[in-house]
Design a protein around this motif. Structure first.
Motif, PDB file in Angstrom:
ATOM      1  N   ASP A  46      64.547   7.146  85.857  1.00 27.37           N
ATOM      2  CA  ASP A  46      63.660   7.790  86.822  1.00 27.37           C
ATOM      3  C   ASP A  46      64.294   7.682  88.215  1.00 27.37           C
ATOM      4  O   ASP A  46      64.926   6.677  88.549  1.00 27.37           O
ATOM      5  N   ILE A  47      64.116   8.742  89.007  1.00 30.75           N
ATOM      6  CA  ILE A  47      64.458   8.681  90.437  1.00 30.75           C
ATOM      7  C   ILE A  47      63.150   8.653  91.216  1.00 30.75           C
ATOM      8  O   ILE A  47      62.325   9.564  91.081  1.00 30.75           O
ATOM      9  N   ILE A  48      62.963   7.628  92.037  1.00 25.76           N
ATOM     10  CA  ILE A  48      61.749   7.516  92.840  1.00 25.76           C
ATOM     11  C   ILE A  48      62.140   7.559  94.313  1.00 25.76           C
ATOM     12  O   ILE A  48      62.682   6.600  94.868  1.00 25.76           O
ATOM     13  N   LEU A  49      61.883   8.702  94.939  1.00 25.79           N
ATOM     14  CA  LEU A  49      62.138   8.880  96.367  1.00 25.79           C
ATOM     15  C   LEU A  49      60.922   9.547  96.991  1.00 25.79           C
ATOM     16  O   LEU A  49      60.300  10.415  96.373  1.00 25.79           O
ATOM     17  N   GLN A  50      60.626   9.171  98.208  1.00 28.11           N
ATOM     18  CA  GLN A  50      59.445   9.711  98.876  1.00 28.11           C
ATOM     19  C   GLN A  50      59.863  10.581 100.055  1.00 28.11           C
ATOM     20  O   GLN A  50      60.807  10.269 100.775  1.00 28.11           O
ATOM     21  N   ASP A  51      59.149  11.688 100.241  1.00 24.10           N
ATOM     22  CA  ASP A  51      59.393  12.574 101.384  1.00 24.10           C
ATOM     23  C   ASP A  51      60.821  13.107 101.393  1.00 24.10           C
ATOM     24  O   ASP A  51      61.541  13.023 102.401  1.00 24.10           O
ATOM     25  N   VAL A  52      61.235  13.685 100.286  1.00 26.21           N
ATOM     26  CA  VAL A  52      62.584  14.236 100.174  1.00 26.21           C
ATOM     27  C   VAL A  52      62.626  15.613 100.840  1.00 26.21           C
ATOM     28  O   VAL A  52      61.796  16.473 100.544  1.00 26.21           O
ATOM     29  N   PRO A  53      63.577  15.854 101.739  1.00 27.94           N
ATOM     30  CA  PRO A  53      63.667  17.167 102.385  1.00 27.94           C
ATOM     31  C   PRO A  53      63.874  18.297 101.373  1.00 27.94           C
ATOM     32  O   PRO A  53      64.691  18.189 100.458  1.00 27.94           O
ATOM     33  N   THR A  54      63.142  19.380 101.554  1.00 29.85           N
ATOM     34  CA  THR A  54      63.236  20.498 100.624  1.00 29.85           C
ATOM     35  C   THR A  54      64.558  21.255 100.763  1.00 29.85           C
ATOM     36  O   THR A  54      64.912  22.029  99.874  1.00 29.85           O
ATOM     37  N   ARG A  55      65.287  21.026 101.852  1.00 30.15           N
ATOM     38  CA  ARG A  55      66.547  21.745 102.049  1.00 30.15           C
ATOM     39  C   ARG A  55      67.596  21.360 101.022  1.00 30.15           C
ATOM     40  O   ARG A  55      68.603  22.037 100.858  1.00 30.15           O
ATOM     41  N   PHE A  56      67.345  20.238 100.294  1.00 33.68           N
ATOM     42  CA  PHE A  56      68.298  19.805  99.273  1.00 33.68           C
ATOM     43  C   PHE A  56      67.926  20.289  97.872  1.00 33.68           C
ATOM     44  O   PHE A  56      68.546  19.898  96.889  1.00 33.68           O
ATOM     45  N   LYS A  57      66.940  21.150  97.785  1.00 36.64           N
ATOM     46  CA  LYS A  57      66.443  21.578  96.478  1.00 36.64           C
ATOM     47  C   LYS A  57      67.433  22.445  95.719  1.00 36.64           C
ATOM     48  O   LYS A  57      67.232  22.721  94.526  1.00 36.64           O
ATOM     49  N   PHE A  58      68.504  22.883  96.364  1.00 39.70           N
ATOM     50  CA  PHE A  58      69.515  23.704  95.684  1.00 39.70           C
ATOM     51  C   PHE A  58      70.332  22.882  94.688  1.00 39.70           C
ATOM     52  O   PHE A  58      71.012  23.449  93.831  1.00 39.70           O
ATOM     53  N   LEU A  59      70.267  21.549  94.765  1.00 39.74           N
ATOM     54  CA  LEU A  59      71.028  20.703  93.858  1.00 39.74           C
ATOM     55  C   LEU A  59      70.328  20.579  92.505  1.00 39.74           C
ATOM     56  O   LEU A  59      69.096  20.496  92.429  1.00 39.74           O
ATOM     57  N   LYS A  60      71.123  20.555  91.463  1.00 42.99           N
ATOM     58  CA  LYS A  60      70.571  20.390  90.125  1.00 42.99           C
ATOM     59  C   LYS A  60      69.897  19.027  90.008  1.00 42.99           C
ATOM     60  O   LYS A  60      70.388  18.027  90.531  1.00 42.99           O
ATOM     61  N   ASN A  61      68.768  18.989  89.304  1.00 44.71           N
ATOM     62  CA  ASN A  61      67.957  17.793  89.042  1.00 44.71           C
ATOM     63  C   ASN A  61      67.142  17.350  90.255  1.00 44.71           C
ATOM     64  O   ASN A  61      66.479  16.311  90.198  1.00 44.71           O
ATOM     65  N   TYR A  62      67.164  18.136  91.332  1.00 43.37           N
ATOM     66  CA  TYR A  62      66.281  17.833  92.464  1.00 43.37           C
ATOM     67  C   TYR A  62      64.831  17.748  91.988  1.00 43.37           C
ATOM     68  O   TYR A  62      64.061  16.908  92.463  1.00 43.37           O
ATOM     69  N   ASP A  63      64.469  18.624  91.048  1.00 45.23           N
ATOM     70  CA  ASP A  63      63.094  18.673  90.550  1.00 45.23           C
ATOM     71  C   ASP A  63      62.730  17.458  89.693  1.00 45.23           C
ATOM     72  O   ASP A  63      61.561  17.273  89.330  1.00 45.23           O
ATOM     73  N   LYS A  64      63.696  16.621  89.368  1.00 46.28           N
ATOM     74  CA  LYS A  64      63.423  15.414  88.575  1.00 46.28           C
ATOM     75  C   LYS A  64      63.002  14.228  89.452  1.00 46.28           C
ATOM     76  O   LYS A  64      62.602  13.184  88.948  1.00 46.28           O
ATOM     77  N   ILE A  65      63.100  14.394  90.759  1.00 43.94           N
ATOM     78  CA  ILE A  65      62.734  13.314  91.682  1.00 43.94           C
ATOM     79  C   ILE A  65      61.217  13.139  91.687  1.00 43.94           C
ATOM     80  O   ILE A  65      60.462  14.104  91.809  1.00 43.94           O
ATOM     81  N   GLN A  66      60.778  11.890  91.535  1.00 45.95           N
ATOM     82  CA  GLN A  66      59.349  11.561  91.548  1.00 45.95           C
ATOM     83  C   GLN A  66      59.028  10.740  92.802  1.00 45.95           C
ATOM     84  O   GLN A  66      59.903  10.164  93.435  1.00 45.95           O
ATOM     85  N   GLU A  67      57.735  10.684  93.133  1.00 47.90           N
ATOM     86  CA  GLU A  67      57.315   9.931  94.320  1.00 47.90           C
ATOM     87  C   GLU A  67      56.819   8.535  93.994  1.00 47.90           C
ATOM     88  O   GLU A  67      56.768   7.679  94.876  1.00 47.90           O
ATOM     89  N   ASP A  68      56.454   8.269  92.740  1.00 49.01           N
ATOM     90  CA  ASP A  68      55.921   6.941  92.423  1.00 49.01           C
ATOM     91  C   ASP A  68      56.001   6.705  90.919  1.00 49.01           C
ATOM     92  O   ASP A  68      56.205   7.637  90.131  1.00 49.01           O
ATOM     93  N   THR A  69      55.826   5.465  90.540  1.00 52.94           N
ATOM     94  CA  THR A  69      55.800   5.073  89.127  1.00 52.94           C
ATOM     95  C   THR A  69      55.105   3.733  89.002  1.00 52.94           C
ATOM     96  O   THR A  69      55.117   2.928  89.942  1.00 52.94           O
TER      97      THR A  69
END
Length: 337
Positions: A46-69
């Protein structure tokens, strides 16, 4: 130590990736790099990062980032983060990891993990990871290369900072041979800006205030500014450079109101802003640092400005003048503010 890192990863199945709060391009790029590698090793991650800038959404697996667990993990890998407290609101996840690895490039790293692999004053955490991979013979493909280049470009400000060395440029060259589109990553990460950022830029420029005969520049953005311009996380990135790019400015200060306040410091080389950030529970590098505070705004900003003034003032004196140095350190009125 490098082989110990690989052994610990191989002996762990459930792994979480963490980085510092308000992640920048280096934190995001590092996280996505490690994520891809762990998937190749058939790990549950799992990747847990909070408040990730949307400008990096062009990278693959950006959508796999979660805010909590709420999970527990065999291993936590913490990236680009010099101290446990900088993991932020999600730092309780750290206590749910049986073992931890920190990979970082900050000289102020507090060695808070089971294994701490820190290469101080390297351009970026992504550069640390890249050469670690080379030493361990871990393959780097085009996808991983894109994530690595993001961190390299953003933490060097497009190779404009003084943390760039031959290995930095060699890494960029080698990544392009993998098919990584340097122009695309540079444009998405550093060149393009949203209309909302353009509006914030105008506000920040209008509020520029100068101290110490123009050697210190200060500006800020409020929550209301973010709301009025419909700005989102990441649109404020780079506003601290407005002050630094003005001739004669030695240190630029940018503050953004959030739940508390986030301050960013940039130096043109004469002042080590990491020393100042550490005084206010932050961290960073000689020319780029920052942190958070929730205390009285005016008092804290005045304290930060005064600490910078001391260093700007002292830099005007011949550092070989031992008498001046002695009086300065003692706080003699002739050298105080």
């Amino acid at each position: 130590m490098k082989n110990n890192i690989l052994d610990l990863i191989k002996n762990s199945q459930n792994i979480v990736i963490l980085a510092h709060e308000k992640p920048d391009g280096d934190a995001v790029g590092s996280s996505l790099t490690i994520y891809s590698t762990l998937l190749d090793l058939n790990k549950t991650v799992d990747i847990i990062l909070q408040d990730v800038p949307t400008r990096f959404k062009f990278l693959k697996n950006y959508d796999k980032i979660q805010e909590d667990t709420d999970k527990f993990y065999d291993l936590g890998i913490i990236l680009d983060c010099s101290k446990q407290s900088r993991i932020g609101d999600k730092s309780d996840i750290f206590s749910r990891c049986k073992k931890t690895i920190c990979i970082d490039h900050h000289a102020t790293n507090e060695n808070y993990c089971t294994i701490n692999y820190v290469v101080p004053e390297t351009s970026s955490c992504c550069q640390v990871i890249y050469y670690l991979y080379k030493d361990l013979n871990i393959p780097v493909d085009k996808q991983i290369g894109e994530s690595l280049l993001l961190g390299l470009l953003t933490d060097t400000n497009g190779y404009a900072n003084n943390n760039v060395d031959g290995k930095t440029l060699k890494m960029a060259e080698e990544l392009t041979t993998l098919g990584v589109d340097h122009y695309k990553i540079y444009s998405e990460a550093l060149r393009y800006e949203t209309f909302e950022k353009y509006e914030l830029d105008k506000i920040a420029r209008d509020r520029l205030t100068f101290y110490a005969d123009g050697k210190i520049a200060y500006t800020y953005i409020t929550k209301k500014d973010m709301e009025n311009t419909n700005a989102c996380e990441g649109d404020h990135e780079g506003l601290v450079e407005i002050g630094r790019n003005i001739s004669g400015v030695e240190v630029s200060i940018f503050v953004r109101e959030d739940d508390g306040y986030r301050f960013s410091l940039r130096s043109n080389g004469k002042v080590d802003v990491s020393e100042i950030a550490n005084m206010f529970n932050g961290g960073g590098h000689k020319m780029a640092a920052g942190g958070n505070f929730t205390s009285n705004y005016e008092e804290t900003i005045n304290n930060i400005i005064n600490e910078i003034k001391k260093r700007v003032w002292y830099n005007e004196w011949d550092i070989n003048n031992k008498q001046a140095k002695r009086l300065y350190i003692k706080g003699h009125s002739k050298y105080s503010f």
